[in-house]
Design a protein around this motif. Structure first.
Motif, PDB file in Angstrom:
ATOM      1  N   GLU A 123     -40.774  -6.530  21.058  1.00 40.00           N
ATOM      2  CA  GLU A 123     -40.086  -5.256  21.198  1.00 40.00           C
ATOM      3  C   GLU A 123     -38.570  -5.438  21.101  1.00 40.00           C
ATOM      4  OE1 GLU A 123     -41.462  -1.988  21.707  1.00 40.00           O
ATOM      5  OE2 GLU A 123     -43.137  -3.142  20.888  1.00 40.00           O
ATOM      6  N   LYS A 180     -37.707  -5.902  17.463  1.00 39.90           N
ATOM      7  CA  LYS A 180     -37.762  -4.631  16.740  1.00 39.90           C
ATOM      8  C   LYS A 180     -36.527  -3.787  17.029  1.00 39.90           C
ATOM      9  CE  LYS A 180     -42.808  -4.264  16.597  1.00 39.90           C
ATOM     10  NZ  LYS A 180     -43.984  -3.495  17.095  1.00 39.90           N
ATOM     11  N   ALA A 181     -36.108  -3.744  18.292  1.00 39.08           N
ATOM     12  CA  ALA A 181     -34.938  -2.957  18.668  1.00 39.08           C
ATOM     13  C   ALA A 181     -33.684  -3.494  17.993  1.00 39.08           C
ATOM     14  CB  ALA A 181     -34.769  -2.965  20.192  1.00 39.08           C
ATOM     15  N   ALA A 187     -33.573  -5.118  15.172  1.00 35.33           N
ATOM     16  CA  ALA A 187     -33.668  -4.812  13.745  1.00 35.33           C
ATOM     17  C   ALA A 187     -33.290  -3.362  13.470  1.00 35.33           C
ATOM     18  CB  ALA A 187     -35.079  -5.090  13.247  1.00 35.33           C
ATOM     19  N   GLU A 188     -33.696  -2.463  14.373  1.00 30.92           N
ATOM     20  CA  GLU A 188     -33.342  -1.052  14.204  1.00 30.92           C
ATOM     21  C   GLU A 188     -31.847  -0.833  14.340  1.00 30.92           C
ATOM     22  OE1 GLU A 188     -35.658   1.037  17.042  1.00 30.92           O
ATOM     23  OE2 GLU A 188     -37.555   0.777  15.952  1.00 30.92           O
ATOM     24  N   VAL A 189     -31.230  -1.526  15.291  1.00 28.73           N
ATOM     25  CA  VAL A 189     -29.779  -1.410  15.473  1.00 28.73           C
ATOM     26  C   VAL A 189     -29.059  -1.921  14.231  1.00 28.73           C
ATOM     27  CG1 VAL A 189     -27.805  -2.277  16.791  1.00 28.73           C
ATOM     28  CG2 VAL A 189     -29.877  -1.526  17.977  1.00 28.73           C
ATOM     29  N   GLU A 190     -29.526  -3.058  13.718  1.00 30.94           N
ATOM     30  CA  GLU A 190     -28.906  -3.645  12.534  1.00 30.94           C
ATOM     31  C   GLU A 190     -29.058  -2.725  11.329  1.00 30.94           C
ATOM     32  OE1 GLU A 190     -29.163  -7.722   9.808  1.00 30.94           O
ATOM     33  OE2 GLU A 190     -30.290  -7.539  11.693  1.00 30.94           O
ATOM     34  N   GLN A 191     -30.230  -2.104  11.200  1.00 28.53           N
ATOM     35  CA  GLN A 191     -30.461  -1.190  10.094  1.00 28.53           C
ATOM     36  C   GLN A 191     -29.579   0.045  10.223  1.00 28.53           C
ATOM     37  OE1 GLN A 191     -34.506   0.044   9.737  1.00 28.53           O
ATOM     38  NE2 GLN A 191     -34.224   1.063   7.780  1.00 28.53           N
ATOM     39  N   GLY A 192     -29.396   0.534  11.473  1.00 25.55           N
ATOM     40  CA  GLY A 192     -28.535   1.691  11.697  1.00 25.55           C
ATOM     41  C   GLY A 192     -27.084   1.398  11.356  1.00 25.55           C
ATOM     42  N   GLU A 193     -26.611   0.216  11.715  1.00 26.36           N
ATOM     43  CA  GLU A 193     -25.233  -0.173  11.398  1.00 26.36           C
ATOM     44  C   GLU A 193     -25.042  -0.304   9.894  1.00 26.36           C
ATOM     45  OE1 GLU A 193     -24.626  -3.739  13.543  1.00 26.36           O
ATOM     46  OE2 GLU A 193     -24.293  -2.738  15.477  1.00 26.36           O
ATOM     47  N   LYS A 242     -26.646   1.397   7.585  1.00 31.56           N
ATOM     48  CA  LYS A 242     -26.583   2.749   7.034  1.00 31.56           C
ATOM     49  C   LYS A 242     -25.217   3.370   7.276  1.00 31.56           C
ATOM     50  CE  LYS A 242     -31.503   3.916   7.288  1.00 31.56           C
ATOM     51  NZ  LYS A 242     -32.513   4.828   7.888  1.00 31.56           N
TER      52      LYS A 242
END
Length: 256
Positions: A232, A235-236, A238-244, A246
């Motif tokens: 978990e 995953k969190a 990775a989501e933060v990295e993907q948001g940055e 974008k």
């Protein structure tokens, strides 16, 4: 287990029943009492199906090799009644070898036969019988079964704890992970204790409660919980990295 291994083949011919009895004996105390592995655990130990294990347990009970023991022992460790396995006691006297009988005419003191064809040694196994020295002769009478409080407070407490460590069960909503085990697993996974939040724990419970065919011990579930939290966390991140990422593209005027 030594008792089960010593049972003559003629007395217990069914190989599947003998295998189940051997594995069951591995979970009993030194007095043969308090064995409560689940059918799933015995299935893994023997390689037989859970249905076959239950059938063989019924056969062993009907044949007098095992009887139902103190069910409060399992209740002390497993709160949910529908998750508790049956506690069995091994009938150690059932498989004991009988001592040879003395022939008629044997001398009670020497154990020798008074037949005309010579002397034949025929002493019974064990020491010769002696008159009762006093009322307070310990160790000669069978002790009554111990109740649960005596087992827990006495010297068998550690044995029961080690049995519980091996006990496998399906996940249930009221499960509380042992603090020492879950803390050790979190440290080994490179996590801090604070990583175990109420939300993440409920998510873990919800996932595995929906999978009743998965069985594990307390220690095994703690390992799965630490692995779940680490996943978990990844995953969190990775989501933060993907948001940055974008946000960087948006700053450059690129629509994704």
């Amino acid at each position: 287990m030594t008792w089960a291994l010593a049972i003559p083949k003629a007395a217990l011919e069914n190989p599947a029943a003998r295998h189940v009895l051997l594995c069951l004996a591995n979970y009993a105390g030194s007095d043969g009492r308090g064995a409560f592995p689940s059918a799933g655990t015995l299935s893994e130990d023997t390689g037989l199906s859970e249905r076959t294990v239950r059938v063989k347990l019924d056969e062993l009970e009907k044949a007098g090799w095992i009887t139902e023991g103190n069910q409060a022992i399992a209740a002390a460790y497993i709160d949910r009644r529908d998750r508790r396995p049956v506690v069995y006691d091994l009938q150690l006297k059932r498989g004991a070898s009988a001592a040879p009988r003395k022939e008629r005419g044997a001398d009670n003191r020497t154990g020798c036969s008074s037949q005309q064809n010579g002397v034949q040694e025929n002493a019974e196994r064990g020491a010769a019988a002696a008159p009762n020295p006093s009322v307070n002769h310990q160790g000669t009478e069978e002790q009554p079964p111990r109740n649960l409080s005596e087992v827990i407070e006495g010297q068998d407490c550690q044995a029961l704890e080690s049995q519980t460590d091996l006990q496998r069960f399906a996940m249930f909503a009221e499960w509380n992970p042992p603090v020492d085990k879950v803390t050790a697993q979190l440290i080994l996974a490179g996590l801090v204790v604070e990583a175990l939040t109420e939300e993440s724990f409920k998510s873990f419970l919800g996932y595995y409660v929906a999978k009743p065919k998965i069985f594990d011990s307390d220690g095994g579930w703690c390992f799965r919980l630490a692995k779940w939290l680490k996943s978990e966390k990844a995953k969190a991140a990775a989501e933060v990295e993907q948001g940055e990422s974008k946000s960087d593209w948006a700053a450059k005027g690129v629509r994704l």
